[in-house]
Design a protein around this motif. Structure first.
Motif, PDB file in Angstrom:
ATOM      1  N   LYS A  78      -7.099   6.843  -0.454  1.00  0.00           N
ATOM      2  CA  LYS A  78      -6.432   5.580  -0.670  1.00  0.00           C
ATOM      3  C   LYS A  78      -5.063   6.585  -1.279  1.00  0.00           C
ATOM      4  O   LYS A  78      -5.143   7.449  -2.063  1.00  0.00           O
ATOM      5  CB  LYS A  78      -6.727   4.935  -1.675  1.00  0.00           C
ATOM      6  N   GLN A  80      -1.404   5.886  -2.878  1.00  0.00           N
ATOM      7  CA  GLN A  80      -0.503   5.306  -3.550  1.00  0.00           C
ATOM      8  C   GLN A  80       0.897   5.996  -3.882  1.00  0.00           C
ATOM      9  O   GLN A  80       1.012   7.092  -4.106  1.00  0.00           O
ATOM     10  CB  GLN A  80      -1.012   4.731  -4.854  1.00  0.00           C
ATOM     11  N   ARG A  87       4.047   0.691  -9.011  1.00  0.00           N
ATOM     12  CA  ARG A  87       3.673   1.111  -7.644  1.00  0.00           C
ATOM     13  C   ARG A  87       4.363   0.345  -6.715  1.00  0.00           C
ATOM     14  O   ARG A  87       4.726  -0.773  -6.478  1.00  0.00           O
ATOM     15  CB  ARG A  87       2.193   0.875  -7.582  1.00  0.00           C
ATOM     16  N   TYR A  89       3.738   1.370  -3.010  1.00  0.00           N
ATOM     17  CA  TYR A  89       3.180   1.236  -1.823  1.00  0.00           C
ATOM     18  C   TYR A  89       1.741   1.845  -2.042  1.00  0.00           C
ATOM     19  O   TYR A  89       1.524   2.636  -2.736  1.00  0.00           O
ATOM     20  CB  TYR A  89       4.058   2.373  -0.759  1.00  0.00           C
ATOM     21  N   GLN A  90       0.892   1.214  -1.219  1.00  0.00           N
ATOM     22  CA  GLN A  90      -0.298   1.552  -1.035  1.00  0.00           C
ATOM     23  C   GLN A  90      -1.231   1.298   0.034  1.00  0.00           C
ATOM     24  O   GLN A  90      -0.710   0.325   0.992  1.00  0.00           O
ATOM     25  CB  GLN A  90      -1.127   0.836  -2.116  1.00  0.00           C
ATOM     26  N   TRP A 121       3.158  10.184  -6.276  1.00  0.00           N
ATOM     27  CA  TRP A 121       1.963   9.834  -5.556  1.00  0.00           C
ATOM     28  C   TRP A 121       0.649  10.170  -6.178  1.00  0.00           C
ATOM     29  O   TRP A 121       0.457  11.048  -6.859  1.00  0.00           O
ATOM     30  CB  TRP A 121       2.186  10.469  -4.101  1.00  0.00           C
TER      31      TRP A 121
END
Length: 213
Positions: A78, A80, A87, A89-90, A121
């Motif tokens: 995962k 991020q 946040r 984007y993921q 990130w």
């Protein structure tokens, strides 16, 4: 100063290739946590393949990140991305292979990085046996005008050398990986050794992943 010497290749245009970090680009203090670089962990943990003392730079809206991933069966990841507020984007994906150097590029549906702004990130890579939680920073900067023109018309080694001269590690590394020549593979190994990644410098480049969203 990280240097990789090309004299043995007999290329008169690239007698010396060197990465020069920009000054005043230390790692921000509001970190999610540090990355692991211990000798004991060198070939057994997930590692971010960037120098430890400066924030990695990019000139791209959607840069690529490189990690060493040890052999793991059935690994999932995962990723991020955070700005200073939240946040942004993921994504999640399955690793198609492990035991080498993995590239993850921000896809087209990820927001583009803004120039002059720090981002953080986080990547979590896990399987049934263990979990690796790793994080770091990235900052987008501009190339100088003269180097923007030269890079656009140059060959991969010339473009990588320009990124190196301007202290832009991520794009330099990406350019060398994409070139896929004996020269650039040797340079990648030398740069990793110079950044204290001797234990994994000769690891293979892997196919990254497939989406599991």
């Amino acid at each position: 100063l990280l240097c990789a010497n090309l004299e043995s290749y007999g290329n008169p245009r690239f007698q010396r290739f060197s990465y020069k970090p920009r000054t005043g680009m230390g790692i921000p203090q509001n970190s999610l946590g540090g990355t692991t670089r211990s000798v004991e962990c060198a070939s057994q943990c997930v590692l971010s393949l960037t120098p430890a003392d400066n924030i990695p730079l990019t000139a791209l809206e959607r840069p690529s990140f490189f990690f060493f991933v040890p052999k793991m069966q059935g690994a999932k990841a995962k990723f991020q991305l955070f700005d200073q507020n939240d946040r942004v984007y993921q994504t999640s994906f399955d690793l198609t292979s492990t035991g080498g150097i993995m590239e993850f590029s921000l896809p087209a549906d990820a927001p583009g990085l803004e120039v002059g702004k720090n981002y953080q990130w986080r990547i979590v890579i896990r399987n049934s046996e263990k979990t690796n939680d790793l994080n770091g920073f990235v900052r987008r900067v501009n190339l100088s005008t003269v180097n923007m023109t030269t890079k656009a018309t140059g060959q991969p080694l010339q473009a990588a050398e320009i990124y190196a001269q301007e202290g832009i590690w991520l794009d330099m590394f990406k350019t060398l990986v994409d070139a896929k020549t004996p020269e650039t593979f040797a340079l990648i190994q030398d740069l990793l050794k110079s950044a204290q990644f001797e234990a994994i410098a000769t690891q293979p480049l892997l196919e990254c992943c497939k989406s599991s969203n």
